[in-house]
Design a protein around this motif. Structure first.
Motif, mmCIF file in Angstrom:
data_model
loop_
_atom_site.group_PDB
_atom_site.id
_atom_site.type_symbol
_atom_site.label_atom_id
_atom_site.label_comp_id
_atom_site.label_asym_id
_atom_site.label_seq_id
_atom_site.Cartn_x
_atom_site.Cartn_y
_atom_site.Cartn_z
ATOM 1 N N ARG A 45 0.831 -1.211 0.000
ATOM 2 C CA ARG A 45 0.000 0.000 0.000
ATOM 3 C C ARG A 45 0.862 1.256 0.000
ATOM 4 O O ARG A 45 0.497 2.272 -0.564
ATOM 5 C CB ARG A 45 -0.884 0.027 1.244
ATOM 6 N N ALA A 46 1.982 1.187 0.708
ATOM 7 C CA ALA A 46 2.936 2.299 0.843
ATOM 8 C C ALA A 46 2.344 3.504 1.561
ATOM 9 O O ALA A 46 2.787 4.630 1.356
ATOM 10 C CB ALA A 46 3.482 2.713 -0.525
ATOM 11 N N ASP A 47 1.331 3.258 2.392
ATOM 12 C CA ASP A 47 0.750 4.385 3.132
ATOM 13 C C ASP A 47 0.341 3.994 4.556
ATOM 14 O O ASP A 47 -0.527 4.626 5.148
ATOM 15 C CB ASP A 47 -0.458 4.953 2.384
ATOM 16 N N SER A 48 0.964 2.935 5.097
ATOM 17 C CA SER A 48 0.596 2.491 6.434
ATOM 18 C C SER A 48 1.776 1.785 7.105
ATOM 19 O O SER A 48 2.640 1.222 6.425
ATOM 20 C CB SER A 48 -0.611 1.542 6.369
ATOM 21 N N LEU A 49 1.804 1.836 8.433
ATOM 22 C CA LEU A 49 2.855 1.183 9.209
ATOM 23 C C LEU A 49 2.253 0.029 9.994
ATOM 24 O O LEU A 49 1.246 0.203 10.694
ATOM 25 C CB LEU A 49 3.501 2.183 10.171
ATOM 26 N N ALA A 50 2.847 -1.147 9.884
ATOM 27 C CA ALA A 50 2.379 -2.332 10.608
ATOM 28 C C ALA A 50 3.136 -2.456 11.932
ATOM 29 O O ALA A 50 4.361 -2.354 11.970
ATOM 30 C CB ALA A 50 2.587 -3.584 9.767
ATOM 31 N N ILE A 51 2.406 -2.682 13.009
ATOM 32 C CA ILE A 51 3.017 -2.983 14.311
ATOM 33 C C ILE A 51 2.733 -4.454 14.590
ATOM 34 O O ILE A 51 1.568 -4.839 14.756
ATOM 35 C CB ILE A 51 2.432 -2.111 15.433
ATOM 36 N N ASN A 91 12.996 -6.940 5.818
ATOM 37 C CA ASN A 91 13.709 -5.686 5.562
ATOM 38 C C ASN A 91 12.710 -4.686 5.006
ATOM 39 O O ASN A 91 12.612 -4.476 3.806
ATOM 40 C CB ASN A 91 14.866 -5.916 4.584
ATOM 41 N N SER A 92 11.949 -4.079 5.922
ATOM 42 C CA SER A 92 10.890 -3.175 5.498
ATOM 43 C C SER A 92 10.747 -2.035 6.495
ATOM 44 O O SER A 92 10.704 -2.263 7.704
ATOM 45 C CB SER A 92 9.554 -3.916 5.375
ATOM 46 N N SER A 93 10.648 -0.829 5.971
ATOM 47 C CA SER A 93 10.414 0.324 6.843
ATOM 48 C C SER A 93 8.930 0.499 7.144
ATOM 49 O O SER A 93 8.549 1.440 7.841
ATOM 50 C CB SER A 93 10.963 1.599 6.182
ATOM 51 N N TYR A 94 8.100 -0.397 6.628
ATOM 52 C CA TYR A 94 6.663 -0.322 6.866
ATOM 53 C C TYR A 94 6.216 -1.236 8.002
ATOM 54 O O TYR A 94 5.036 -1.560 8.123
ATOM 55 C CB TYR A 94 5.893 -0.662 5.587
ATOM 56 N N GLY A 95 7.172 -1.666 8.839
ATOM 57 C CA GLY A 95 6.843 -2.500 9.981
ATOM 58 C C GLY A 95 7.661 -2.116 11.192
ATOM 59 O O GLY A 95 8.742 -1.531 11.074
ATOM 60 N N ALA A 96 7.150 -2.442 12.377
ATOM 61 C CA ALA A 96 7.869 -2.197 13.629
ATOM 62 C C ALA A 96 7.403 -3.222 14.652
ATOM 63 O O ALA A 96 6.282 -3.752 14.553
ATOM 64 C CB ALA A 96 7.624 -0.779 14.137
ATOM 65 N N THR A 97 8.251 -3.516 15.635
ATOM 66 C CA THR A 97 7.871 -4.471 16.671
ATOM 67 C C THR A 97 8.511 -4.094 17.993
ATOM 68 O O THR A 97 9.485 -3.329 18.031
ATOM 69 C CB THR A 97 8.265 -5.905 16.264
ATOM 70 N N TYR A 98 7.941 -4.650 19.085
ATOM 71 C CA TYR A 98 8.336 -4.253 20.439
ATOM 72 C C TYR A 98 8.481 -5.489 21.335
ATOM 73 O O TYR A 98 7.998 -6.565 21.010
ATOM 74 C CB TYR A 98 7.302 -3.296 21.037
ATOM 75 N N TYR A 99 9.121 -5.285 22.489
ATOM 76 C CA TYR A 99 9.376 -6.373 23.450
ATOM 77 C C TYR A 99 9.493 -5.758 24.831
ATOM 78 O O TYR A 99 10.146 -4.718 24.964
ATOM 79 C CB TYR A 99 10.692 -7.064 23.065
ATOM 80 N N PRO A 100 8.941 -6.290 25.900
ATOM 81 C CA PRO A 100 8.101 -7.488 26.042
ATOM 82 C C PRO A 100 6.620 -7.109 26.193
ATOM 83 O O PRO A 100 6.224 -6.008 25.826
ATOM 84 C CB PRO A 100 8.627 -8.066 27.348
ATOM 85 N N TRP A 101 5.798 -8.032 26.742
ATOM 86 C CA TRP A 101 4.397 -7.750 27.042
ATOM 87 C C TRP A 101 4.312 -6.819 28.259
ATOM 88 O O TRP A 101 5.268 -6.687 29.022
ATOM 89 C CB TRP A 101 3.637 -9.049 27.341
ATOM 90 N N ARG A 207 9.411 7.317 8.720
ATOM 91 C CA ARG A 207 8.452 6.585 7.889
ATOM 92 C C ARG A 207 7.049 7.171 8.024
ATOM 93 O O ARG A 207 6.327 7.343 7.041
ATOM 94 C CB ARG A 207 8.459 5.096 8.272
ATOM 95 N N ARG A 208 6.647 7.527 9.238
ATOM 96 C CA ARG A 208 5.315 8.099 9.434
ATOM 97 C C ARG A 208 5.211 9.490 8.790
ATOM 98 O O ARG A 208 4.148 9.882 8.312
ATOM 99 C CB ARG A 208 4.959 8.160 10.917
ATOM 100 N N LEU A 209 6.311 10.228 8.775
ATOM 101 C CA LEU A 209 6.333 11.519 8.076
ATOM 102 C C LEU A 209 6.098 11.310 6.585
ATOM 103 O O LEU A 209 5.294 12.028 5.962
ATOM 104 C CB LEU A 209 7.675 12.220 8.307
ATOM 105 N N MET A 210 6.785 10.326 5.996
ATOM 106 C CA MET A 210 6.629 10.068 4.566
ATOM 107 C C MET A 210 5.214 9.599 4.226
ATOM 108 O O MET A 210 4.654 9.961 3.194
ATOM 109 C CB MET A 210 7.666 9.034 4.101
#
Length: 235
Positions: A45-51, A91-101, A207-210
């Motif tokens: 889509r090139a217009d959204s960020l996946a968490i 290898n994508s700037s359209y995703g992000a992840t976090y740790y822990p719960w 990425r969110r700016l773009m």
């Protein structure tokens, strides 16, 4: 059927003309095929960020009965989680992840609930967009301090206390740590995307700016569509 249901939902959000969004989250869904597809969907889509959420960090009661809290969090370590994500070669700037719960307070039912890190991460991004702008980093003590209500829900505890070396290990693998400090409290301590190639786009705020710019340019161009090809329109 559960896998197929989520997979079908991902198919529904593929078309940017059908559904508009700038963030996509599946809290608690850790299946690697589905989370990778969510990142790929946002990239196409090139217009959204996946968490996305990573597996084995915490086993919720709905999935397995455990005799102790230790059994719920013994499925992995920061080192193993980082190594597993590197092996996936995302290898994508359209995703992000976090740790822990984290543990949050459910005020509606007056109880404490463990939730995946995508929940406070989404809240921190919403808080950052509301109080600053989308191109500010949704991390650190000012906008990522979860005890201060930036997640939108009261965050009480982390499922694992991360030492400095643990945070470094996670961050090198493009996993954003949620750290707990004695005096400062619980804070999102990173804002990397899943892009392994070094560039400005390996940061969430860039990425969110773009994404923001692309959407705004698209909205402006819609008002010019089919207008006369003359100097006034060019201006």
């Amino acid at each position: 059927y559960a896998f197929t249901s989520v997979d079908r939902a991902l198919e529904l959000i593929k078309d940017p003309e059908a559904i508009e969004h700038n963030l996509a989250v599946m809290p608690g869904v850790t299946n690697s095929s589905l989370t990778t597809k969510l990142v790929n969907t946002c990239e196409s889509r090139a217009d959204s960020l996946a968490i996305i959420d990573l597996p084995d960090i915490y086993i919720p009661p709905s999935e397995e009965k455990c005799s102790s809290f230790k059994d719920r969090v013994d499925g992995t370590t920061p080192e193993r989680t980082a190594a597993a994500l590197v092996r996936r070669q995302i290898n994508s700037s359209y995703g992000a992840t976090y740790y822990p719960w984290v543990k949050i307070r459910d005020n509606l039912n007056s109880r404490d609930v463990w939730v995946p890190p995508s929940v406070p991460a989404l809240g921190a991004m919403a808080y950052t967009e509301r109080t600053s702008e989308v191109w500010f980093a949704p991390a650190g003590f000012n906008r990522g301090g979860l005890n201060q209500g930036t997640a939108g829900v009261p965050v009480l505890q982390v499922s694992e206390h991360l030492m400095s070396k643990d945070r470094d290990t996670l961050y090198e693998a493009n996993i954003n740590p949620i750290a707990s400090f004695v005096s400062e409290g619980i804070v999102i301590f990173g804002q990397k995307t899943l892009q392994s190639t070094k560039s400005a786009l390996d940061r969430i705020n860039v990425r969110r700016l773009m994404i923001f710019i692309k959407k705004e340019v698209s909205r402006i161009c819609n008002t010019l569509l089919f207008e006369q090809n003359v100097a006034a329109t060019w201006s």
